[in-house]
Motif scaffolding. Sequence first.
Motif, short mmCIF file in Angstrom:
data_model
loop_
_atom_site.label_atom_id
_atom_site.label_comp_id
_atom_site.label_asym_id
_atom_site.label_seq_id
_atom_site.Cartn_x
_atom_site.Cartn_y
_atom_site.Cartn_z
N VAL A 20 67.01 40.76 32.73
CA VAL A 20 66.00 40.53 33.86
C VAL A 20 64.70 41.13 33.02
O VAL A 20 64.43 42.24 33.03
CB VAL A 20 66.53 41.56 34.82
N PRO A 21 63.71 40.31 32.86
CA PRO A 21 63.57 39.16 33.37
C PRO A 21 63.74 37.81 32.42
O PRO A 21 63.26 36.71 32.61
CB PRO A 21 62.05 39.04 34.01
N THR A 22 64.20 38.46 31.01
CA THR A 22 64.37 37.39 30.02
C THR A 22 64.94 35.91 30.17
O THR A 22 64.50 34.97 29.83
CB THR A 22 64.81 37.93 28.77
N ALA A 23 65.99 36.08 31.06
CA ALA A 23 66.99 34.85 31.13
C ALA A 23 66.38 34.11 32.12
O ALA A 23 66.29 33.06 31.85
CB ALA A 23 68.38 35.35 31.64
N SER A 24 65.54 34.68 33.27
CA SER A 24 64.92 33.67 34.12
C SER A 24 63.63 33.03 33.54
O SER A 24 63.40 31.76 33.81
CB SER A 24 64.66 34.39 35.34
N ILE A 25 62.94 33.43 32.63
CA ILE A 25 61.74 33.12 32.04
C ILE A 25 62.29 32.04 31.02
O ILE A 25 61.75 31.03 30.85
CB ILE A 25 60.85 34.34 31.31
N ALA A 26 63.30 32.42 30.12
CA ALA A 26 63.51 31.47 29.32
C ALA A 26 64.22 30.17 29.84
O ALA A 26 64.21 29.01 29.39
CB ALA A 26 64.66 32.02 28.26
N GLY A 27 64.83 30.51 31.02
CA GLY A 27 65.49 29.16 31.72
C GLY A 27 64.47 28.30 32.15
O GLY A 27 64.49 26.91 31.96
N VAL A 28 63.51 28.89 32.85
CA VAL A 28 62.48 27.89 33.36
C VAL A 28 61.71 27.28 32.35
O VAL A 28 61.01 26.16 32.53
CB VAL A 28 61.43 28.68 34.52
N LEU A 29 61.46 28.09 31.30
CA LEU A 29 60.58 27.28 30.11
C LEU A 29 61.33 26.05 29.75
O LEU A 29 60.86 25.14 29.44
CB LEU A 29 60.18 28.35 29.21
N ALA A 30 62.62 26.23 29.40
CA ALA A 30 63.62 25.30 29.06
C ALA A 30 63.47 24.22 30.03
O ALA A 30 63.61 23.02 29.54
CB ALA A 30 65.00 25.72 28.57
N ALA A 31 63.58 24.38 31.22
CA ALA A 31 63.48 23.22 32.11
C ALA A 31 62.37 22.47 32.08
O ALA A 31 62.54 21.15 32.51
CB ALA A 31 64.00 24.08 33.46
N TYR A 45 71.00 41.39 40.57
CA TYR A 45 69.59 41.09 39.97
C TYR A 45 70.05 40.31 38.69
O TYR A 45 69.45 39.49 38.26
CB TYR A 45 68.51 41.85 39.95
N GLU A 46 70.84 41.03 37.92
CA GLU A 46 71.17 40.57 36.59
C GLU A 46 71.81 39.14 36.80
O GLU A 46 71.74 38.20 36.03
CB GLU A 46 72.03 41.34 35.80
N ALA A 47 72.80 39.01 37.61
CA ALA A 47 73.70 37.85 38.00
C ALA A 47 72.69 36.58 38.38
O ALA A 47 72.95 35.52 37.94
CB ALA A 47 74.58 38.19 39.20
N ARG A 48 71.80 37.06 39.32
CA ARG A 48 70.62 36.09 39.37
C ARG A 48 69.84 35.51 38.25
O ARG A 48 69.61 34.31 38.31
CB ARG A 48 69.71 36.46 40.79
N ALA A 49 69.61 36.45 37.47
CA ALA A 49 68.94 36.07 36.16
C ALA A 49 69.90 35.11 35.29
O ALA A 49 69.37 34.24 34.86
CB ALA A 49 68.45 37.00 35.55
N ILE A 50 71.00 35.45 35.16
CA ILE A 50 71.90 34.62 34.44
C ILE A 50 72.27 33.35 34.96
O ILE A 50 72.20 32.20 34.55
CB ILE A 50 73.31 35.37 34.58
N VAL A 51 72.29 33.17 36.54
CA VAL A 51 72.48 32.11 37.06
C VAL A 51 71.11 30.98 36.87
O VAL A 51 71.15 29.75 36.39
CB VAL A 51 72.50 31.99 38.51
#
Length: 289
Positions: free
Chosen positions: A134-145, A173-179
């Motif tokens: 949190v927040p690395t995973a969400s940021i990396a995910g949306v950039l990849a998308a 919150y971590e689970a939501r970032a993982i998703v």
Amino acid sequence: MKVLTKEAFARAERHIMLNARLIDRLRFAALFGDGTAGPVLAALRLYRNPDGGFGNALEPDLRGAGSQPEPVEVAFWILDELDAFDDPMVPAACDYLSSVTTPDGGVPFVLPSVRDTPHAPWWQTPDDPPGSLVPTASIAGVLAAHGVEHPWLGPATAFCWERLAAVTETTPYEARAIVNFLERATDRERADHEFARLREAISATVTYDPDAQGDAHFPYDFAPRPGRLPLFDDAVLDRHLDALIDAQRPDGGWGFNWPEWTPAVGPEWNGCITVARLVTLRAYGRLSN
């Protein structure tokens, strides 16, 4: 199946006009009215700093002017809903992320500079914070998308995969970032494998009682729009979307379920969340035609 009536939608619009920040009023106009992305992007730039990051209470619980990693995620979700990842703010924000990335490849939950500015009491950090999903995973995910190419993304993605492999239990919150990461990762075989392994751990953080109060994280918080991961069956989503419609307040808005630690954050969060709830209801076909 319930739908939000036109009258209820009009009450939500009035709530936004009476309470929301300018950026959220402009988001509403661009997403639901006759507005365009341009004014939203112009408003978003006002939250930027010379280092390319974002601050200035874009995340309402971080009141300081200085940049922090989490407001970058907030900015990127706004760009996501506008499909505006070709904006120059994106590479500049990634440059900022590179400047605060830890040796392990992730960005911290929050930087120690938060101590010098007003902030909600849960924004705490050690002196030398590690990288965090949190927040690395969400940021990396949306950039990849959005197919963004930047030197920050490769090491950050590797960090996420390494941290994910070590997860056995998690928090909401971590689970939501993982998703967010697994939903958008380009390596679909690996993402599906990790989701299958972590599905029960993620589910354990979800609040399945739609009437729950307090620190509750409902299915639509994990899946604000239909996605590829089989998070919830239709019956679960339908029950919670019905409850979401019922949760609209008499003033037309939707509220939040964490502490209002200073008066300013109340209307700011309510306006932001009301736009987000309307986006979710539309994504699931729950707005009246």
